[in-house]
Design a protein around this motif. Structure first.
Motif, PDB file in Angstrom:
ATOM      1  N   VAL A 183      29.390  73.356  85.426  1.00  0.00           N
ATOM      2  CA  VAL A 183      28.174  73.895  84.829  1.00  0.00           C
ATOM      3  C   VAL A 183      27.446  72.685  84.253  1.00  0.00           C
ATOM      4  CG1 VAL A 183      27.185  75.395  83.074  1.00  0.00           C
ATOM      5  CG2 VAL A 183      29.267  76.095  84.281  1.00  0.00           C
ATOM      6  N   ILE A 184      26.423  72.221  84.968  1.00  0.00           N
ATOM      7  CA  ILE A 184      25.678  71.032  84.555  1.00  0.00           C
ATOM      8  C   ILE A 184      24.191  71.283  84.719  1.00  0.00           C
ATOM      9  CG2 ILE A 184      27.525  69.406  85.115  1.00  0.00           C
ATOM     10  CD1 ILE A 184      26.000  68.740  87.704  1.00  0.00           C
ATOM     11  N   ASP A 185      23.402  70.392  84.156  1.00  0.00           N
ATOM     12  CA  ASP A 185      21.965  70.399  84.360  1.00  0.00           C
ATOM     13  C   ASP A 185      21.714  69.625  85.654  1.00  0.00           C
ATOM     14  OD1 ASP A 185      19.243  70.075  84.343  1.00  0.00           O
ATOM     15  OD2 ASP A 185      19.136  69.230  82.321  1.00  0.00           O
ATOM     16  N   ALA A 186      21.491  70.338  86.739  1.00  0.00           N
ATOM     17  CA  ALA A 186      21.356  69.707  88.060  1.00  0.00           C
ATOM     18  C   ALA A 186      20.149  68.791  88.147  1.00  0.00           C
ATOM     19  CB  ALA A 186      21.273  70.774  89.149  1.00  0.00           C
ATOM     20  N   GLY A 187      19.138  69.013  87.311  1.00  0.00           N
ATOM     21  CA  GLY A 187      17.942  68.191  87.357  1.00  0.00           C
ATOM     22  C   GLY A 187      18.004  66.956  86.481  1.00  0.00           C
ATOM     23  N   MET A 206      24.839  69.579  94.551  1.00  0.00           N
ATOM     24  CA  MET A 206      24.698  70.740  95.419  1.00  0.00           C
ATOM     25  C   MET A 206      25.246  71.986  94.710  1.00  0.00           C
ATOM     26  SD  MET A 206      23.595  69.076  98.070  1.00  0.00           S
ATOM     27  CE  MET A 206      23.686  70.224  99.400  1.00  0.00           C
ATOM     28  N   PRO A 207      24.629  73.151  94.932  1.00  0.00           N
ATOM     29  CA  PRO A 207      25.203  74.379  94.368  1.00  0.00           C
ATOM     30  C   PRO A 207      26.595  74.623  94.944  1.00  0.00           C
ATOM     31  CG  PRO A 207      22.970  74.764  95.180  1.00  0.00           C
ATOM     32  CD  PRO A 207      23.375  73.394  95.637  1.00  0.00           C
ATOM     33  N   SER A 208      27.500  75.083  94.117  1.00  0.00           N
ATOM     34  CA  SER A 208      28.868  75.367  94.553  1.00  0.00           C
ATOM     35  C   SER A 208      28.891  76.575  95.473  1.00  0.00           C
ATOM     36  CB  SER A 208      29.752  75.630  93.330  1.00  0.00           C
ATOM     37  OG  SER A 208      31.017  76.084  93.733  1.00  0.00           O
ATOM     38  N   LYS A 209      29.691  76.479  96.520  1.00  0.00           N
ATOM     39  CA  LYS A 209      29.877  77.610  97.425  1.00  0.00           C
ATOM     40  C   LYS A 209      30.941  78.560  96.887  1.00  0.00           C
ATOM     41  CE  LYS A 209      28.539  74.946 101.453  1.00  0.00           C
ATOM     42  NZ  LYS A 209      28.969  74.308 102.699  1.00  0.00           N
ATOM     43  N   LYS A 210      31.754  78.084  95.929  1.00  0.00           N
ATOM     44  CA  LYS A 210      32.865  78.872  95.407  1.00  0.00           C
ATOM     45  C   LYS A 210      32.519  79.649  94.147  1.00  0.00           C
ATOM     46  CE  LYS A 210      36.191  75.726  97.331  1.00  0.00           C
ATOM     47  NZ  LYS A 210      37.490  75.162  97.264  1.00  0.00           N
ATOM     48  N   ALA A 256      29.200  80.824  91.554  1.00  0.00           N
ATOM     49  CA  ALA A 256      27.770  80.891  91.265  1.00  0.00           C
ATOM     50  C   ALA A 256      27.466  80.231  89.927  1.00  0.00           C
ATOM     51  CB  ALA A 256      27.309  82.346  91.245  1.00  0.00           C
ATOM     52  N   GLY A 257      26.338  79.526  89.855  1.00  0.00           N
ATOM     53  CA  GLY A 257      25.913  78.880  88.621  1.00  0.00           C
ATOM     54  C   GLY A 257      26.581  77.542  88.347  1.00  0.00           C
ATOM     55  N   ARG A 258      27.397  77.098  89.284  1.00  0.00           N
ATOM     56  CA  ARG A 258      28.087  75.809  89.140  1.00  0.00           C
ATOM     57  C   ARG A 258      27.644  74.872  90.260  1.00  0.00           C
ATOM     58  NH1 ARG A 258      32.815  75.662  85.772  1.00  0.00           N
ATOM     59  NH2 ARG A 258      32.960  77.615  84.654  1.00  0.00           N
ATOM     60  N   PHE A 259      27.927  73.569  90.065  1.00  0.00           N
ATOM     61  CA  PHE A 259      27.465  72.557  91.004  1.00  0.00           C
ATOM     62  C   PHE A 259      28.583  71.605  91.389  1.00  0.00           C
ATOM     63  CE2 PHE A 259      23.835  74.041  88.682  1.00  0.00           C
ATOM     64  CZ  PHE A 259      22.861  74.168  89.652  1.00  0.00           C
ATOM     65  N   VAL A 260      28.452  71.056  92.600  1.00  0.00           N
ATOM     66  CA  VAL A 260      29.344  70.023  93.113  1.00  0.00           C
ATOM     67  C   VAL A 260      28.545  68.723  93.112  1.00  0.00           C
ATOM     68  CG1 VAL A 260      30.641  69.202  95.121  1.00  0.00           C
ATOM     69  CG2 VAL A 260      30.614  71.640  94.548  1.00  0.00           C
ATOM     70  N   GLY A 296      34.255  61.157  73.186  1.00  0.00           N
ATOM     71  CA  GLY A 296      33.644  61.538  71.917  1.00  0.00           C
ATOM     72  C   GLY A 296      33.374  63.020  71.808  1.00  0.00           C
ATOM     73  N   SER A 297      33.963  63.827  72.694  1.00  0.00           N
ATOM     74  CA  SER A 297      33.722  65.266  72.710  1.00  0.00           C
ATOM     75  C   SER A 297      34.898  65.986  73.364  1.00  0.00           C
ATOM     76  CB  SER A 297      32.448  65.563  73.503  1.00  0.00           C
ATOM     77  OG  SER A 297      32.265  66.947  73.666  1.00  0.00           O
ATOM     78  N   ARG A 298      35.051  67.259  73.054  1.00  0.00           N
ATOM     79  CA  ARG A 298      36.067  68.078  73.729  1.00  0.00           C
ATOM     80  C   ARG A 298      35.507  68.743  74.980  1.00  0.00           C
ATOM     81  NH1 ARG A 298      40.724  68.320  71.563  1.00  0.00           N
ATOM     82  NH2 ARG A 298      41.074  67.928  69.369  1.00  0.00           N
ATOM     83  N   ASN A 299      34.186  68.777  75.111  1.00  0.00           N
ATOM     84  CA  ASN A 299      33.534  69.357  76.268  1.00  0.00           C
ATOM     85  C   ASN A 299      33.900  68.544  77.510  1.00  0.00           C
ATOM     86  OD1 ASN A 299      31.698  70.321  78.193  1.00  0.00           O
ATOM     87  ND2 ASN A 299      30.107  70.633  76.664  1.00  0.00           N
ATOM     88  N   PRO A 300      34.202  69.178  78.656  1.00  0.00           N
ATOM     89  CA  PRO A 300      34.597  68.421  79.849  1.00  0.00           C
ATOM     90  C   PRO A 300      33.458  67.664  80.530  1.00  0.00           C
ATOM     91  CG  PRO A 300      34.537  70.753  80.338  1.00  0.00           C
ATOM     92  CD  PRO A 300      34.319  70.622  78.859  1.00  0.00           C
TER      93      PRO A 300
END
Length: 132
Positions: A36-40, A67-71, A73-77, A98-102
């Motif tokens: 889940v990233i900001d693709a832009g 690219m949008p994930s094929k596996k 929805a709403g996630r990116f490769v 510096g964060s726990r977020n992946p």
């Protein structure tokens, strides 16, 4: 820390993974996903912190495409070029990023705003080669 892998004017996305979807081909290309990233969002580098049974491996690559994930929805490769193994670190993910977020975004200003301060508290990225 992850920022020690960047030069002035560079920006990067830093990713924590256990390697399930991380692919590295012999020609240096590959991919990592489903995020889940900001693709832009503009990022020239991708830093991958891959936790394995051998240790915390660090790779640095150039971002080729998102690219949008094929596996899922709403996630990116993230498609990668010029993947290079950088080393293995003893830092855990929160120390490294510096964060726990992946997912973490970093950018280093292209011009210094004055005298740069150095940290003498052991926060340099201590990388060691993996022992076979």
């Amino acid at each position: 820390m992850a920022t020690s892998l960047l030069k002035r004017g560079e920006n990067a996305i830093v990713i924590f993974t256990y390697g399930k979807y991380f692919r590295k081909m012999k020609d240096g290309s590959g991919s990592t996903g489903n995020w889940v990233i900001d693709a832009g969002r503009k990022c020239s580098k991708v830093v991958i912190y891959n936790r394995t049974h051998r240790g915390n491996e660090v790779y640095v690559a150039k971002r080729k495409a998102v690219m949008p994930s094929k596996k899922e929805a709403g996630r990116f490769v993230i498609q990668l070029n010029e993947i290079e193994y950088f080393g293995c670190t003893y830092f855990n993910w929160p120390q490294f990023s510096g964060s726990r977020n992946p997912i973490r975004y970093f950018s280093i200003a292209s011009q210094a705003r004055g005298r740069r301060r150095t940290m003498d508290n052991g926060m340099n990225l201590a990388l060691l080669p993996i022992a076979d």
